[in-house]
Design a protein around this motif. Structure first.
Motif, PDB file in Angstrom:
ATOM      1  N   ILE A 139       0.842  -1.205   0.000  1.00 41.60           N
ATOM      2  CA  ILE A 139       0.000   0.000   0.000  1.00 41.60           C
ATOM      3  C   ILE A 139       0.871   1.246   0.000  1.00 41.60           C
ATOM      4  N   LEU A 140       1.916   1.258   0.810  1.00 40.23           N
ATOM      5  CA  LEU A 140       2.821   2.407   0.836  1.00 40.23           C
ATOM      6  C   LEU A 140       3.511   2.601  -0.507  1.00 40.23           C
ATOM      7  N   ALA A 141       3.875   1.499  -1.163  1.00 35.30           N
ATOM      8  CA  ALA A 141       4.516   1.605  -2.477  1.00 35.30           C
ATOM      9  C   ALA A 141       3.569   2.197  -3.513  1.00 35.30           C
ATOM     10  N   VAL A 142       2.306   1.790  -3.470  1.00 35.55           N
ATOM     11  CA  VAL A 142       1.316   2.330  -4.415  1.00 35.55           C
ATOM     12  C   VAL A 142       1.093   3.820  -4.163  1.00 35.55           C
ATOM     13  N   LEU A 143       0.937   4.196  -2.896  1.00 38.68           N
ATOM     14  CA  LEU A 143       0.738   5.611  -2.573  1.00 38.68           C
ATOM     15  C   LEU A 143       1.953   6.449  -2.962  1.00 38.68           C
ATOM     16  N   ALA A 144       3.143   5.932  -2.733  1.00 41.82           N
ATOM     17  CA  ALA A 144       4.357   6.654  -3.113  1.00 41.82           C
ATOM     18  C   ALA A 144       4.452   6.821  -4.624  1.00 41.82           C
ATOM     19  N   SER A 145       4.091   5.801  -5.379  1.00 42.90           N
ATOM     20  CA  SER A 145       4.154   5.916  -6.840  1.00 42.90           C
ATOM     21  C   SER A 145       3.112   6.912  -7.361  1.00 42.90           C
TER      22      SER A 145
END
Length: 130
Positions: free
Chosen positions: A87-93
């Protein structure tokens, strides 16, 4: 003779175990051939080690399906961490894409379209100004 033996026992044709067996079989007949052999521990121990690992893995997954066991708690903890990281990776992207899009805008794009033709007019017979 040694070139024939090397070609017969080439790596591409036979497994290492087969080549080692053939070398040991041919040693008494051809003492002039010098081979390098490595002495490893008993092959049964490596098989039993891998067998024990497989059994312990199977046992772990059996216990992981039992509710409120240590193993199931470990699996749930790992899944939660993986989900949070994804989830953090998606939000960061998404944030990165928004920043890149915002920084690439020019003043012309922000002003909008300058000329909008009158679509009610018939321009087929109009002369060009060019």
């Amino acid at each position: 003779m040694s070139t024939i033996l090397r070609s017969l026992l080439a790596r591409s044709r036979h497994s290492r175990a087969f080549r080692m067996m053939m070398i040991h079989e041919l040693k008494p007949m051809m003492p002039e051939i010098r081979t390098q052999t490595r002495s490893y521990s008993d092959s049964n121990t490596s098989e039993s080690t891998s067998q024990r690992r497989l059994e312990s893995t199977k046992e772990f997954w059996r216990k992981a399906h039992i509710e409120n066991s240590k193993e199931s708690e470990k699996v749930l903890k790992l899944l939660r961490k993986t989900g949070a990281i994804s989830i953090l990776a998606v939000l960061a992207s998404i944030a990165y894409a928004a920043i890149i899009e915002h920084s690439n805008k020019t003043e012309e794009e922000e002003q909008g379209i300058e000329y909008i033709p009158n679509l009610k007019e018939d321009i087929r017979y109009r002369k060009r100004d060019d």
